[in-house]
Design a protein around this motif. Structure first.
Motif, PDB file in Angstrom:
ATOM      1  N   ILE A   1       0.838  -1.195   0.000  1.00  0.00           N
ATOM      2  CA  ILE A   1       0.000   0.000   0.000  1.00  0.00           C
ATOM      3  C   ILE A   1       0.880   1.254   0.000  1.00  0.00           C
ATOM      4  O   ILE A   1       1.584   1.535   0.975  1.00  0.00           O
ATOM      5  N   THR A   2       0.844   1.984  -1.093  1.00  0.00           N
ATOM      6  CA  THR A   2       1.519   3.277  -1.164  1.00  0.00           C
ATOM      7  C   THR A   2       0.838   4.239  -0.197  1.00  0.00           C
ATOM      8  O   THR A   2      -0.389   4.326  -0.166  1.00  0.00           O
ATOM      9  N   HIS A   3       1.626   4.938   0.609  1.00  0.00           N
ATOM     10  CA  HIS A   3       1.173   5.825   1.686  1.00  0.00           C
ATOM     11  C   HIS A   3       0.643   5.043   2.892  1.00  0.00           C
ATOM     12  O   HIS A   3       0.010   5.627   3.779  1.00  0.00           O
ATOM     13  N   GLY A   4       0.921   3.730   2.912  1.00  0.00           N
ATOM     14  CA  GLY A   4       0.490   2.935   4.064  1.00  0.00           C
ATOM     15  C   GLY A   4       1.109   3.453   5.354  1.00  0.00           C
ATOM     16  O   GLY A   4       2.324   3.598   5.458  1.00  0.00           O
ATOM     17  N   GLY A   5       0.274   3.749   6.335  1.00  0.00           N
ATOM     18  CA  GLY A   5       0.739   4.241   7.621  1.00  0.00           C
ATOM     19  C   GLY A   5       0.773   5.748   7.746  1.00  0.00           C
ATOM     20  O   GLY A   5       0.847   6.271   8.858  1.00  0.00           O
ATOM     21  N   ILE A   6       0.710   6.478   6.626  1.00  0.00           N
ATOM     22  CA  ILE A   6       0.717   7.946   6.694  1.00  0.00           C
ATOM     23  C   ILE A   6      -0.525   8.561   6.073  1.00  0.00           C
ATOM     24  O   ILE A   6      -0.737   9.773   6.182  1.00  0.00           O
ATOM     25  N   ALA A   7      -1.355   7.754   5.407  1.00  0.00           N
ATOM     26  CA  ALA A   7      -2.538   8.289   4.733  1.00  0.00           C
ATOM     27  C   ALA A   7      -3.586   8.749   5.742  1.00  0.00           C
ATOM     28  O   ALA A   7      -3.699   8.209   6.844  1.00  0.00           O
ATOM     29  N   ASP A   8      -4.355   9.742   5.331  1.00  0.00           N
ATOM     30  CA  ASP A   8      -5.459  10.240   6.158  1.00  0.00           C
ATOM     31  C   ASP A   8      -6.745   9.466   5.912  1.00  0.00           C
ATOM     32  O   ASP A   8      -7.666   9.495   6.732  1.00  0.00           O
ATOM     33  N   PHE A   9      -6.825   8.792   4.772  1.00  0.00           N
ATOM     34  CA  PHE A   9      -7.986   7.952   4.480  1.00  0.00           C
ATOM     35  C   PHE A   9      -7.562   6.828   3.548  1.00  0.00           C
ATOM     36  O   PHE A   9      -6.589   6.954   2.790  1.00  0.00           O
ATOM     37  N   TYR A  10      -8.286   5.715   3.639  1.00  0.00           N
ATOM     38  CA  TYR A  10      -8.004   4.528   2.836  1.00  0.00           C
ATOM     39  C   TYR A  10      -9.288   4.110   2.124  1.00  0.00           C
ATOM     40  O   TYR A  10     -10.332   3.947   2.777  1.00  0.00           O
ATOM     41  N   THR A  11      -9.209   3.910   0.821  1.00  0.00           N
ATOM     42  CA  THR A  11     -10.298   3.261   0.106  1.00  0.00           C
ATOM     43  C   THR A  11     -10.013   1.771   0.140  1.00  0.00           C
ATOM     44  O   THR A  11      -8.997   1.305  -0.397  1.00  0.00           O
ATOM     45  N   VAL A  12     -10.890   1.019   0.803  1.00  0.00           N
ATOM     46  CA  VAL A  12     -10.619  -0.376   1.136  1.00  0.00           C
ATOM     47  C   VAL A  12     -11.626  -1.277   0.433  1.00  0.00           C
ATOM     48  O   VAL A  12     -12.842  -1.053   0.516  1.00  0.00           O
ATOM     49  N   LEU A  13     -11.117  -2.305  -0.223  1.00  0.00           N
ATOM     50  CA  LEU A  13     -11.967  -3.342  -0.813  1.00  0.00           C
ATOM     51  C   LEU A  13     -11.961  -4.547   0.113  1.00  0.00           C
ATOM     52  O   LEU A  13     -10.898  -5.076   0.449  1.00  0.00           O
ATOM     53  N   ALA A  14     -13.146  -4.961   0.551  1.00  0.00           N
ATOM     54  CA  ALA A  14     -13.253  -6.058   1.514  1.00  0.00           C
ATOM     55  C   ALA A  14     -14.379  -7.001   1.105  1.00  0.00           C
ATOM     56  O   ALA A  14     -15.346  -6.594   0.440  1.00  0.00           O
ATOM     57  N   ARG A  15     -14.250  -8.235   1.539  1.00  0.00           N
ATOM     58  CA  ARG A  15     -15.253  -9.250   1.188  1.00  0.00           C
ATOM     59  C   ARG A  15     -16.428  -9.173   2.165  1.00  0.00           C
ATOM     60  O   ARG A  15     -16.250  -9.285   3.380  1.00  0.00           O
ATOM     61  N   THR A  16     -17.616  -8.964   1.606  1.00  0.00           N
ATOM     62  CA  THR A  16     -18.835  -8.922   2.409  1.00  0.00           C
ATOM     63  C   THR A  16     -19.772 -10.078   2.098  1.00  0.00           C
ATOM     64  O   THR A  16     -20.795 -10.254   2.752  1.00  0.00           O
TER      65      THR A  16
END
Length: 390
Positions: free
Chosen positions: A165-180
């Motif tokens: 993840i680029t910017h992992g740990g410093i990002a202010d928001f994450y667009t996340v794909l997850a299994r529902t």
């Protein structure tokens, strides 16, 4: 050495406003980004202050609606902005591309209420985004992702690990794909997760051969709770959300690759004009002149290819095949051009005293991110010859 300054790229731009924008970006890049790029990359420093400046300047939301603080610019213009930024420093150009990718799901699939609440800060409020699709065991096969989101009343609880993840740990928001839901592409949903959500953490950044100033890390979701109001699109629509963003993201990588290649060519031209051997500049020798001609041709061809794909996108026409072609060609070309630049500088090219060795190390990652170039070949072939028989 020569004092020969790189000449600005002759660009095809649709409006006078776009020409002014590119001139502004080039001036900003040469003043605020390029002078410190080598030292900061060597030190592994992420230039958060540069991204704050880009946000204040309206350069983090160029392709999005003015209603939400965007620039309403076509991709034809935005990609050339990326190229200029990447030419000065790939960490910045690619970072802007990733941020734009992270905003896409909300801008394209969010409700009007969601866009009004979250987009202005994401586009011009100094926030920085990250895009969470890949996982330790699902890279190219993104539909097999394992991170899961479980419904709990009006909330979703997300558990799992994202990788690369680029910017992992410093990002202010994450667009996340997850299994529902169940297995496969239809069981995936997209969420907008704040960077300070309880249970969200990042591993130490990966130790990379290039782009050391851009943190790439695993991001862990340990029971991260987000309200249903942060679900983007319909439940089960997440894979379509991801695919719609990736075609555009591939164009961003193509533009960044062209910028790195252009920077390498500019450095090679400057060096060969100033380096004297046998009583004349080495740029006079035919073998080297042919290398320079080939480098310039590959760069111009790549630029034309990504712009042709961008114009299809701007016209609302299908561009998936063309985006894959552009990503494939531009990144392979950047690898060839930067390798040739090192060769043109000889022993000096192999030292950190000149930037071409850094350009070569950075070019390699562009053949891998946003879908490896082997995946791009599969995409192109599928468009031409149909799906593979099973």
């Amino acid at each position: 050495m020569s004092d020969r300054a790189p000449q600005p790229v002759e660009r095809q731009l649709p409006t006078e406003e776009a020409r002014d924008l590119l001139a502004l970006v080039r001036e900003l890049a040469q003043r605020e980004i390029a002078p410190t790029a080598a030292g900061e990359e060597d030190a592994g420093h992420f230039p958060r202050e540069v991204f704050a400046l880009l946000s204040r300047s309206g350069l983090l939301g160029l392709v999005y609606d003015e209603e939400y603080g965007g620039g309403d610019q076509p991709y034809e213009v935005y990609l050339q902005v990326l190229e200029e930024l990447a030419s000065a420093r790939l960490t910045v150009g690619l970072g802007v591309s990733v941020h734009t990718l992270a905003c896409h799901a909300l801008a394209a699939f969010g409700t009007k209420e969601q866009r009004a609440e979250y987009l202005p800060a994401m586009l011009g409020g100094g926030l920085l985004g990250a895009y969470c699709l890949s996982e330790p065991s699902s890279g190219s096969d993104a539909a097999s992702l394992r991170t899961r989101a479980v419904r709990d009343g009006d909330d979703w609880v997300i558990t799992g690990t994202k990788a690369w993840i680029t910017h992992g740990g410093i990002a202010d928001f994450y667009t996340v794909l997850a299994r529902t839901g169940g297995e496969g592409a239809r069981g995936i949903t997209a969420f907008l997760v704040p960077g300070d959500a309880p249970g969200l953490s990042a591993a130490a950044p990966e130790h990379k051969m290039g782009m050391k100033g851009s943190p790439t890390a695993q991001v862990h979701f340990d029971g991260v709770r987000v309200p249903d109001t942060r679900r983007l699109g319909e439940e089960g629509q997440g894979f379509a959300v991801a695919l719609s963003a990736l075609d555009s993201g591939r164009l961003g990588i193509a533009a960044c690759a062209t910028g790195v290649a252009q920077a390498a060519l500019d450095e090679a031209l400057s060096y060969t004009a100033g380096r004297q051997q046998f009583g004349r500049p080495i740029a006079d020798f035919q073998g080297l002149r042919f290398m320079i001609a080939d480098m310039a041709t590959q760069i111009e061809a790549g630029r034309a290819l990504y712009l042709a794909a961008a114009r299809l996108r701007d016209a609302g026409k299908p561009f998936s095949k063309e985006a894959a072609m552009a990503k494939l060609f531009c990144t392979d070309s950047a690898m060839r051009v930067t390798t040739d630049a090192v060769q043109l500088l000889g022993g000096y090219g192999y030292t950190a005293d000149f930037p071409v060795e850094r350009f070569m190390r950075e070019a390699k990652v562009l053949q891998i991110v946003e879908g490896t170039n082997q995946i791009q070949r599969m995409v192109v072939a599928r468009h031409l010859a149909g799906p593979e028989s099973r």
